[in-house]
Design a protein around this motif. Structure first.
Motif, short mmCIF file in Angstrom:
data_model
loop_
_atom_site.label_atom_id
_atom_site.label_comp_id
_atom_site.label_asym_id
_atom_site.label_seq_id
_atom_site.Cartn_x
_atom_site.Cartn_y
_atom_site.Cartn_z
N LYS A 111 0.84 -1.20 0.00
CA LYS A 111 0.00 0.00 0.00
C LYS A 111 0.88 1.26 0.00
CE LYS A 111 -3.04 2.64 2.92
NZ LYS A 111 -3.57 2.81 4.26
N MET B 222 1.21 3.73 -3.25
CA MET B 222 0.77 5.12 -3.02
C MET B 222 1.91 6.09 -3.38
SD MET B 222 -1.90 6.83 -1.97
CE MET B 222 -2.94 6.12 -0.71
N SER C 82 -11.24 -4.91 -1.38
CA SER C 82 -11.63 -3.64 -0.74
C SER C 82 -10.40 -2.81 -0.35
CB SER C 82 -12.49 -3.91 0.50
OG SER C 82 -11.77 -4.72 1.41
N LYS C 83 -9.25 -3.47 -0.17
CA LYS C 83 -8.05 -2.72 0.19
C LYS C 83 -7.55 -1.84 -0.97
CE LYS C 83 -6.27 -5.83 3.75
NZ LYS C 83 -5.14 -6.71 4.11
N CYS C 84 -8.14 -2.02 -2.17
CA CYS C 84 -7.75 -1.17 -3.31
C CYS C 84 -8.41 0.20 -3.23
CB CYS C 84 -8.17 -1.82 -4.64
SG CYS C 84 -7.37 -3.41 -4.96
N ASN C 85 -9.48 0.33 -2.43
CA ASN C 85 -10.32 1.54 -2.48
C ASN C 85 -9.54 2.82 -2.23
OD1 ASN C 85 -12.39 -0.15 -3.02
ND2 ASN C 85 -13.33 -0.08 -0.99
N GLU C 86 -8.66 2.78 -1.21
CA GLU C 86 -7.93 4.01 -0.87
C GLU C 86 -7.02 4.44 -2.04
OE1 GLU C 86 -5.96 3.80 2.95
OE2 GLU C 86 -4.98 5.74 2.58
N ALA D 247 -9.10 5.92 -4.74
CA ALA D 247 -9.50 7.30 -4.38
C ALA D 247 -8.39 8.30 -4.69
CB ALA D 247 -9.86 7.36 -2.90
N HIS D 248 -7.15 7.82 -4.75
CA HIS D 248 -6.02 8.70 -5.09
C HIS D 248 -5.63 8.60 -6.56
CE1 HIS D 248 -5.67 8.96 -0.69
NE2 HIS D 248 -5.02 10.08 -0.93
#
Ligand SMILES: NC(=O)C1=CN([C@@H]2O[C@H](COP(=O)(O)OP(=O)(O)OC[C@H]3O[C@@H](n4cnc5c(N)ncnc54)[C@H](OP(=O)(O)O)[C@@H]3O)[C@@H](O)[C@H]2O)C=CC1
Ligand SMILES: O=CCCC(=O)O
Length: 291
Positions: free
Chosen positions: A13, A17, A34-38, A41-42
């Motif tokens: 992550k 990022m 679901s851990k891809c969501n953040e 969002a970027h």
């Protein structure tokens, strides 16, 4: 530059990022989607399977927990290999044993692709700030093509030759680190039980020949029973186990590492596997209560 990224745990992550924030186009996949969501969002794109990421990207990086995960993501249904072809590169930055790296190399090159292993030294914070040390080996042309990404992720990259050498270097480093953590835990415990203030020990250590960032960084948190995970203990124990296997293969006696492995196994049996590896300190407190 566009890259795929497989595995968005603590390290993946932070690394993906960092690439995203530095102008890379990144397509991500994680087993728990679901851990891809953040990341999305970027600005990241999402692949629903590893195969979908490979199909889209010329170069894909993986950062997965252990040898079983690294092999599964490449070889299983909807995995990396299904879409691999000439002109694509695969870079596995997970910490695995040399045999696993060689198996992945064979699979990728059998499809005409390029493979690089590139495990890293450095933990969550260096991953966030682009201060990792990259221990690469394998396809030199892919190493050079990946350098813009490595320059974002790390403060120094080493090219160590043939596939397996990166894994070996990483296991040697983590074997030393795991043994040091056990000696440090014993020292803190001995200081405390013999009537010294362990905080004084931290100050003394920091001024002497064995001062190091790990004692300085982890010591104060350990004295407050704070084991918020940067490097999960279960992964450190995996690395000790893999380093001991490397020792077996090379007939190297490693009694210190073997004892440290036992301490990490004990900590796992106490349910501390998802805590930071410094939680091995807790195994010594159990002795106190039972005496
Ligand atoms: N943390 C650290 O300080 C460092 C770690 N490393 C190494 O980097 C690697 C990743 O570490 P870290 O990020 O801390 O680990 P985490 O446990 O935080 O993340 C592990 C990742 O692997 C995925 N995964 C696990 N099993 C499978 C599987 N069978 N199939 C597909 N995906 C799987 C997880 O997916 P899911 O989210 O679905 O569980 C997750 O994305 C390890 O090899 C570790 O030894 C190297 C240097 C430093
Ligand atoms: O593999 C994990 C290494 C952690 C570190 O280098 O601090």
């Amino acid at each position: 530059m566009e890259v795929g990224f497989l595995g968005l745990g603590i390290m993946g992550k932070a690394m993906s990022m960092n690439l995203l924030m530095n102008g890379f186009k990144v397509t991500v996949w994680n087993r728990t989607l679901s851990k891809c969501n953040e990341l999305v969002a970027h600005g990241a794109s999402i692949g629903k399977t590893p195969a979908e990421v490979i199909n889209k990207c010329k170069i894909t990086i993986a950062m997965l927990s252990d040898p079983a995960a690294a092999l599964s993501v490449v070889l299983d249904k909807d995995g990396v290999l299904e879409q691999f072809c000439g002109g694509k590169g695969y870079i596995d930055m997970s910490t695995v044993d040399p045999e696993t790296s060689c198996r992945i190399n064979e699979a990728i090159t059998s499809k005409g692709g390029q493979f690089l292993e590139a495990p890293v030294s450095g933990s969550k914070q260096p991953a966030e700030t682009g201060q990792l040390v990259i221990l690469a080996a394998g396809d030199k042309a892919l190493y050079e093509a990946a350098m813009p990404a490595f320059d974002i992720l790390g403060k120094k990259s080493f090219f160590l030759g043939q596939v397996g050498n990166g894994a070996k270097m990483k296991l040697v480093v983590n074997m030393i680190m795991g043994s040091m953590m056990n000696a440090f835990s014993e020292g803190l415990t001995l200081a405390d039980r013999s009537g010294l203030n362990p905080r004084d020990l931290l100050d003394v250590l920091d001024l002497g020949a064995i001062a190091n960032p790990m004692f300085k960084g982890k010591g104060p948190a350990m004295l407050q029973n704070n084991y918020s995970p940067a490097f999960p203990l279960k992964h450190q124990q995996k690395d000790m186990r893999l380093a001991l296997a490397l020792g077996d293969e090379n007939s190297v006696p490693m009694p210190v590492a073997a004892a440290s492995n036992e301490a990490f196994k004990k900590a796992r049996s106490m349910g501390l596997g998802d805590m930071d590896f410094s939680a091995v300190f807790e195994t010594l407190k159990v002795l106190k209560h039972s005496s």
